[in-house]
Design a protein around this motif. Structure first.
Motif, PDB file in Angstrom:
ATOM      1  N   ILE A 146       0.841  -1.212   0.000  1.00 15.82           N
ATOM      2  CA  ILE A 146       0.000   0.000   0.000  1.00 15.82           C
ATOM      3  C   ILE A 146       0.871   1.255   0.000  1.00 15.82           C
ATOM      4  CG2 ILE A 146      -1.612   1.297   1.479  1.00 15.82           C
ATOM      5  CD1 ILE A 146      -2.828  -1.531   2.068  1.00 15.82           C
ATOM      6  N   ASP A 147       0.487   2.225  -0.829  1.00 14.16           N
ATOM      7  CA  ASP A 147       1.335   3.411  -1.004  1.00 14.16           C
ATOM      8  C   ASP A 147       1.047   4.509   0.021  1.00 14.16           C
ATOM      9  OD1 ASP A 147      -1.141   4.067  -1.899  1.00 14.16           O
ATOM     10  OD2 ASP A 147      -0.521   4.861  -3.854  1.00 14.16           O
ATOM     11  N   GLU A 148       0.682   4.083   1.213  1.00 17.57           N
ATOM     12  CA  GLU A 148       0.483   4.997   2.350  1.00 17.57           C
ATOM     13  C   GLU A 148       1.281   4.420   3.513  1.00 17.57           C
ATOM     14  OE1 GLU A 148      -1.706   7.656   2.837  1.00 17.57           O
ATOM     15  OE2 GLU A 148      -2.650   7.669   0.855  1.00 17.57           O
ATOM     16  N   VAL A 149       1.402   5.200   4.591  1.00 17.45           N
ATOM     17  CA  VAL A 149       2.076   4.673   5.781  1.00 17.45           C
ATOM     18  C   VAL A 149       1.141   3.694   6.485  1.00 17.45           C
ATOM     19  CG1 VAL A 149       3.090   5.196   8.031  1.00 17.45           C
ATOM     20  CG2 VAL A 149       3.438   6.768   6.132  1.00 17.45           C
ATOM     21  N   VAL A 150       1.505   2.406   6.484  1.00 16.88           N
ATOM     22  CA  VAL A 150       0.776   1.390   7.252  1.00 16.88           C
ATOM     23  C   VAL A 150       1.702   0.204   7.482  1.00 16.88           C
ATOM     24  CG1 VAL A 150      -0.332   0.419   5.167  1.00 16.88           C
ATOM     25  CG2 VAL A 150      -1.320  -0.033   7.437  1.00 16.88           C
ATOM     26  N   VAL A 151       1.838  -0.192   8.735  1.00 14.21           N
ATOM     27  CA  VAL A 151       2.795  -1.246   9.103  1.00 14.21           C
ATOM     28  C   VAL A 151       2.177  -2.189  10.138  1.00 14.21           C
ATOM     29  CG1 VAL A 151       4.855   0.184   8.677  1.00 14.21           C
ATOM     30  CG2 VAL A 151       3.794   0.204  10.951  1.00 14.21           C
ATOM     31  N   ALA A 152       2.752  -3.380  10.248  1.00 10.48           N
ATOM     32  CA  ALA A 152       2.410  -4.291  11.346  1.00 10.48           C
ATOM     33  C   ALA A 152       3.007  -3.706  12.622  1.00 10.48           C
ATOM     34  CB  ALA A 152       2.979  -5.670  11.072  1.00 10.48           C
ATOM     35  N   ALA A 153       2.160  -3.487  13.632  1.00  9.94           N
ATOM     36  CA  ALA A 153       2.609  -2.764  14.827  1.00  9.94           C
ATOM     37  C   ALA A 153       2.659  -3.615  16.092  1.00  9.94           C
ATOM     38  CB  ALA A 153       1.699  -1.559  15.070  1.00  9.94           C
ATOM     39  N   ASN A 154       1.640  -4.464  16.300  1.00  7.81           N
ATOM     40  CA  ASN A 154       1.589  -5.309  17.502  1.00  7.81           C
ATOM     41  C   ASN A 154       1.370  -6.762  17.096  1.00  7.81           C
ATOM     42  OD1 ASN A 154       1.596  -2.889  18.871  1.00  7.81           O
ATOM     43  ND2 ASN A 154      -0.429  -3.105  19.747  1.00  7.81           N
ATOM     44  N   TYR A 155       2.377  -7.608  17.315  1.00  7.34           N
ATOM     45  CA  TYR A 155       2.240  -9.052  17.103  1.00  7.34           C
ATOM     46  C   TYR A 155       1.758  -9.627  18.438  1.00  7.34           C
ATOM     47  CZ  TYR A 155       5.106  -8.301  12.901  1.00  7.34           C
ATOM     48  OH  TYR A 155       5.587  -7.866  11.683  1.00  7.34           O
TER      49      TYR A 155
END
Length: 293
Positions: A146-155
């Motif tokens: 995705i060309d926006e800021v979005v990441v896996a944050a809490n596993y």
């Protein structure tokens, strides 16, 4: 080996810590000291405020820290950790529990962290979403596409991952993740994109505060969020704590590492029982208990 774990934001509830305050003179003394340090009666908000009052990041984080740390201090000689870990904010509680930080210094850092995060949230509207029922790799791949800021944050545990980023980025990711087979992709009611690159202004602010704070040699290792590895080195602890604001909380991997290193029981110290549930999702066999009052 006894593992002690400390909760993060989301574990708060109105009335938290009230019984501790009323039944322990040590707890009362520490709560009153905290009121002086923070400059208002945070105990009033904790004991009898509204959910809305308690939900503000600048209140929530100090409140959960106080409940967790003061509870640990009232456990007396029975509190003998062989290893500690905390979920996000809970890492600061863990560092008081193992002696790496003293109570006052850690509380001041938590206040600085909460205020810095609140400011970062106000700079750019952002959010988080819980993704259920997908492999971590699938979630990571979708976020990367995705060309926006979005990441896996809490596993959090196997099959439960929280993503974090811009509102547009999180919404787009949720759509794609549902298409990829997620059981749920639920946008959370949070102040902003914690544990994402959007927390960079807060990281810079907190870095200065952490570097100005003395850290001690702890009595046992802390398993830190950013890499799920144990460390007792004060300098490493500081660097990992700074990196935590923009890095992911690797809770699944942390619990796995503690189990691999011999943890036979997990005691959750602080409000709620969220972490016990997450530990059980990693290992049904291991004993989990609560020290909460």
């Amino acid at each position: 080996m006894k593992a002690y774990v400390f909760p993060g934001q989301g574990a708060q509830f109105v009335g938290m810590g009230k019984e501790l305050y009323e039944t322990s003179s040590l707890a009362k003394e520490l709560f009153e000291k905290a009121n002086e340090i923070i400059g208002f009666r945070i105990t009033d908000v904790m004991f009898s405020g509204t959910d809305e009052d308690l939900k503000q990041t600048k209140v929530t984080q100090p409140a959960i820290f106080l409940h967790s740390v003061i509870l640990a201090k009232t456990l007396g000689d029975s509190f003998q950790p062989d290893m500690v870990a905390g979920h996000s904010l809970g890492e600061f509680s863990a560092l008081v529990a193992n002696g790496a930080l003293n109570f006052e210094d850690a509380f001041k850092l938590v206040i600085a962290r909460a205020n810095a995060m609140q400011k970062a949230c106000e700079l750019q509207p952002s959010t988080m979403a819980a993704i259920l029922g997908l492999e971590d790799q699938v979630v990571e791949d979708v976020c990367a596409s995705i060309d926006e800021v979005v990441v896996a944050a809490n596993y959090n545990c196997p099959g439960q991952l929280v993503i974090s980023g811009s509102i547009d980025g999180v919404n787009k990711a949720c759509e794609k993740l549902k298409e990829a087979g997620a059981k749920r992709a639920l946008v959370l009611n949070v102040g902003g994109a914690f544990h994402s690159p959007l927390m960079e202004p807060a990281r810079v602010e907190l870095e200065a505060a952490i570097n100005a704070t003395p850290f001690n040699e702890p009595v046992c290792a802390v398993y830190q969020n950013v890499n799920a590895k144990p460390t007792s080195d004060p300098e490493t602890i500081k660097q990992n704590l700074i990196a935590q604001l923009t890095g992911a909380v690797r809770w699944t991997q942390t619990v796995q590492a503690m189990l691999a290193d011999g943890a036979t029981s997990f005691t959750e110290v602080g409000p709620g029982n969220v972490l016990q549930g997450l530990v059980k999702k990693v290992s049904k066999e291991v004993e989990t208990v609560s020290a909460a009052i």
